[in-house]
Design a protein around this motif. Structure first.
Motif, PDB file in Angstrom:
ATOM      1  N   UNK A 219      28.034 -27.305  20.816  1.00 32.45           N
ATOM      2  CA  UNK A 219      29.551 -27.236  20.773  1.00 32.45           C
ATOM      3  C   UNK A 219      29.935 -28.303  21.706  1.00 32.45           C
ATOM      4  N   UNK A 220      29.829 -28.003  23.031  1.00 26.29           N
ATOM      5  CA  UNK A 220      30.187 -28.548  24.091  1.00 26.29           C
ATOM      6  C   UNK A 220      29.552 -29.911  24.213  1.00 26.29           C
ATOM      7  N   UNK A 221      28.484 -30.141  23.648  1.00 28.40           N
ATOM      8  CA  UNK A 221      27.898 -31.539  23.552  1.00 28.40           C
ATOM      9  C   UNK A 221      28.377 -32.270  22.575  1.00 28.40           C
ATOM     10  N   UNK A 222      28.589 -32.001  21.437  1.00 22.68           N
ATOM     11  CA  UNK A 222      29.094 -32.667  20.314  1.00 22.68           C
ATOM     12  C   UNK A 222      30.470 -32.476  19.712  1.00 22.68           C
ATOM     13  N   UNK A 223      30.835 -31.587  19.559  1.00 27.72           N
ATOM     14  CA  UNK A 223      32.273 -31.615  19.207  1.00 27.72           C
ATOM     15  C   UNK A 223      33.514 -31.841  20.038  1.00 27.72           C
ATOM     16  N   UNK A 224      33.300 -31.303  21.352  1.00 28.17           N
ATOM     17  CA  UNK A 224      34.493 -31.357  22.261  1.00 28.17           C
ATOM     18  C   UNK A 224      34.050 -32.006  23.613  1.00 28.17           C
ATOM     19  N   UNK A 225      34.904 -32.460  24.232  1.00 28.14           N
ATOM     20  CA  UNK A 225      34.845 -33.160  25.498  1.00 28.14           C
ATOM     21  C   UNK A 225      35.238 -32.329  26.720  1.00 28.14           C
ATOM     22  N   UNK A 226      35.708 -31.269  26.131  1.00 29.00           N
ATOM     23  CA  UNK A 226      36.151 -30.350  27.389  1.00 29.00           C
ATOM     24  C   UNK A 226      35.130 -29.470  27.769  1.00 29.00           C
ATOM     25  N   UNK A 227      34.573 -29.981  28.890  1.00 29.43           N
ATOM     26  CA  UNK A 227      33.034 -29.414  29.453  1.00 29.43           C
ATOM     27  C   UNK A 227      33.354 -28.273  30.145  1.00 29.43           C
ATOM     28  N   UNK A 228      32.467 -27.237  30.121  1.00 29.89           N
ATOM     29  CA  UNK A 228      32.572 -25.929  30.708  1.00 29.89           C
ATOM     30  C   UNK A 228      33.855 -25.225  30.591  1.00 29.89           C
TER      31      UNK A 228
END
Length: 412
Positions: A219-228
């Motif tokens: 999800x972090x890698x593909x769907x959103x740019x909100x890392x961590x």
């Protein structure tokens, strides 16, 4: 006069004067319809919120740490809302703080979610929850996989493009074939379906049935740019008795991590099913407090209509009353006849209201909202109908019983 004979005569009179009887029944029927329908829906919602909705939304024996409280009871002013909107986002370091605070938790999961649509070829399902969950997310939510498998720690560690989908999505995108090992597209990325969740159905079916669950790292890698960043950290304890102490430990650990002074309020929220139940109980109390007044107004109007109809009936039947008295009918016979007639009118109106109320409750249930038939509401409705009939028929019956037989026979 025998009691059942009075009822027979009353029903005959109701049938003989259909229009008058209709208006007499209308007010009572509306009041009882409202009473039955509202109680059926409220009781159904009570059962559903306590037994299904709260556990589906939050899980059993669980609490969730969020950026700000999702459900709040009591008055929350605008200044407090603005302060809560400034709360910092939850991050992965908060997950580790929570994990360290409750080492005896049964499950701990963190997640982030977004909305969108999901496609497979010409098939599409809109308004889908896309959830990035850690390995224990299904366990902490109590979700069961009906076909295939759930997510595994390997899926999360390796950021695999796999997905577990809800039953509504499976039915929409794969109407004639199994979805397992097939490709779907969500938010511009391809995912391989590895499992289908058990259907939840009901009022909150979209919570699970219209959800796509993918590994958190994916999800972090593909769907959103909100890392961590995470939207919530859910903890499931072994028993309800462990819940409050665990919540206190987590609250203290997060306040310490964020260096909050004792006088400062929390800059995070902790949601539990008890918060939802408290909010619903507040709504329930308001509804049940207002219900008697609303029903009472309708019943008073219905009672006044019945009284007026009965007074007209006394006037119309003055010669009949005089004839009956001249043939030996006593005052109490006349009194009983008109009281029975008014009570019969009212009870028939209550019965029609009960039937209409149940009909409305069934329609609401078919539309997806829960409703439950209440036996006490049935008894109360019939007693209210009888009480309104006796109260509204008492004066007309007394007036009819007091008529002089000679003057009544002369009446034109």
């Amino acid at each position: 006069m025998r009691f059942w004979e009075g009822i027979r005569l009353s029903l005959h009179q109701v049938w003989a004067q259909k229009l008058k009887s209709f208006f007499a029944l209308l007010g009572i029927s509306i009041g009882i319809t409202f009473l039955i329908a509202v109680i059926a829906i409220v009781e159904g919602m009570n059962s559903y919120v306590r037994d299904d909705f709260a556990s589906s939304l939050f899980g059993v024996n669980t609490f969730t740490v969020v950026q700000r409280p999702s459900i709040q009871t009591g008055q929350v002013d605008e200044a407090e809302r603005r302060r809560q909107r400034r709360n910092p986002e939850l991050r992965m370091r908060d997950v580790e703080v929570v994990r360290a605070a409750v080492p005896d938790a049964r499950y701990l999961a963190y997640y982030a979610e977004s909305g969108g649509s999901v496609r497979r070829g010409q098939y599409e399902r809109r308004n889908v929850r896309i959830i990035g969950g850690s390995a224990q997310y299904e366990a902490v939510q109590g979700w069961k996989v009906e076909e295939g498998r759930g997510l595994s720690p390997i899926d999360d560690n390796q950021s695999l493009s796999v997905a577990v989908i809800g039953s509504q999505i499976a039915e929409r995108l794969f109407p004639t074939t199994s979805p397992i090992d097939k490709q779907i597209r969500a938010r511009g990325h391809r995912f391989r379906v590895v499992g289908v969740l058990e259907s939840q159905g009901g009022f909150v079916g979209n919570l699970r049935d219209a959800a796509v669950l993918i590994p958190f790292e994916t999800f972090q890698r593909t769907v959103t740019s909100r890392r961590l960043e995470v939207d919530g950290i859910t903890v499931k304890m072994n028993s309800i008795e462990q819940l409050e102490p665990a919540m206190a430990e987590v609250e203290g650990a997060l306040r310490s991590e964020r260096r909050l002074r004792p006088s400062q309020p929390n800059n995070f929220g902790i949601d539990t099913s008890s918060d939802l139940l408290s909010a619903w109980e507040t709504v329930n109390r308001v509804l049940m407090t207002a219900l008697p007044g609303l029903v009472g107004i309708s019943l008073v109007v219905g009672g006044i209509v019945i009284m007026n109809i009965m007074l007209l009936s006394v006037t119309d039947r003055t010669r009949e009353i005089g004839l009956r008295k001249s043939l030996g009918a006593r005052r109490r016979d006349i009194l009983l006849q008109f009281l029975t007639e008014a009570s019969t009118l009212s009870i028939v109106g209550a019965a029609l209201g009960i039937g209409t109320g149940f009909g409305l409750a069934l329609i609401v249930e078919r539309l997806g909202l829960p409703a439950a038939v209440s036996v006490p509401a049935l008894i109360v409705s019939l007693l209210l109908g009888l009480g309104v009939g006796v109260a509204s028929g008492l004066y007309p019956a007394y007036r009819a019983a007091r008529l002089d037989p000679i003057e009544a026979l002369r009446f034109e």
